[in-house]
Design a protein around this motif. Structure first.
Motif, PDB file in Angstrom:
ATOM      1  N   TYR A  61      55.549 100.859 -12.563  1.00 33.43           N
ATOM      2  CA  TYR A  61      56.879 100.948 -13.141  1.00 33.43           C
ATOM      3  C   TYR A  61      57.503  99.558 -13.119  1.00 33.43           C
ATOM      4  O   TYR A  61      57.405  98.850 -12.133  1.00 33.43           O
ATOM      5  N   VAL A  86      65.153 102.706  -2.467  1.00 37.44           N
ATOM      6  CA  VAL A  86      64.027 102.781  -3.393  1.00 37.44           C
ATOM      7  C   VAL A  86      64.559 103.366  -4.694  1.00 37.44           C
ATOM      8  O   VAL A  86      64.867 104.558  -4.758  1.00 37.44           O
ATOM      9  N   PRO A  87      64.715 102.547  -5.730  1.00 38.06           N
ATOM     10  CA  PRO A  87      65.271 103.066  -6.981  1.00 38.06           C
ATOM     11  C   PRO A  87      64.319 104.050  -7.658  1.00 38.06           C
ATOM     12  O   PRO A  87      63.093 103.919  -7.538  1.00 38.06           O
ATOM     13  N   GLU A  88      64.873 105.049  -8.315  1.00 37.60           N
ATOM     14  CA  GLU A  88      64.067 105.991  -9.084  1.00 37.60           C
ATOM     15  C   GLU A  88      63.806 105.373 -10.447  1.00 37.60           C
ATOM     16  O   GLU A  88      64.740 105.141 -11.207  1.00 37.60           O
ATOM     17  N   LEU A  89      62.550 105.118 -10.728  1.00 35.99           N
ATOM     18  CA  LEU A  89      62.178 104.499 -11.992  1.00 35.99           C
ATOM     19  C   LEU A  89      61.566 105.536 -12.910  1.00 35.99           C
ATOM     20  O   LEU A  89      60.788 106.384 -12.472  1.00 35.99           O
ATOM     21  N   GLU A  90      61.919 105.460 -14.178  1.00 33.79           N
ATOM     22  CA  GLU A  90      61.409 106.406 -15.153  1.00 33.79           C
ATOM     23  C   GLU A  90      60.112 105.895 -15.751  1.00 33.79           C
ATOM     24  O   GLU A  90      59.890 104.702 -15.839  1.00 33.79           O
ATOM     25  N   HIS A  91      59.285 106.823 -16.166  1.00 37.38           N
ATOM     26  CA  HIS A  91      58.032 106.456 -16.824  1.00 37.38           C
ATOM     27  C   HIS A  91      58.359 105.823 -18.177  1.00 37.38           C
ATOM     28  O   HIS A  91      59.212 106.326 -18.895  1.00 37.38           O
TER      29      HIS A  91
END
Length: 92
Positions: A61, A86-91
């Motif tokens: 990501y 921890v950032p939530e990363l998008e696909h």
């Protein structure tokens, strides 16, 4: 590399306890336009390199430099001390 990052996070927590200063960690992952990231993590090279080494497929990501700055500023504004953001990363 992951073990070194974890050791640094634990060192910050220990330092916080001994100094009383608030520390927080942010795990950013792969930041585009950071020094050398574009060459090392070329999206076309990753699957081929993994296949050449018989490694399991993994997803990477990426975030822009601006997004990483925003995450760090957010973490600094809300930290209580000792957190690991921890950032939530998008696909993609």
């Amino acid at each position: 590399m992951g073990a070194t990052k974890r050791a640094a996070e634990l060192a910050l927590v220990a330092m916080q306890k001994s100094t009383g200063t608030k520390f927080a960690s942010v795990r950013l992952g792969n930041v585009l336009a950071a020094a050398g990231v574009l060459q090392r993590y070329s999206p076309s090279r990753l699957p081929r390199a993994a296949a050449d080494r018989n490694l399991p497929a993994m997803e990477r990501y990426f975030m822009t430099l601006r997004e990483s700055n925003q995450v760090v500023l957010y973490a600094a504004s809300v930290c209580q001390g000792g957190e690991i953001f921890v950032p939530e990363l998008e696909h993609p």
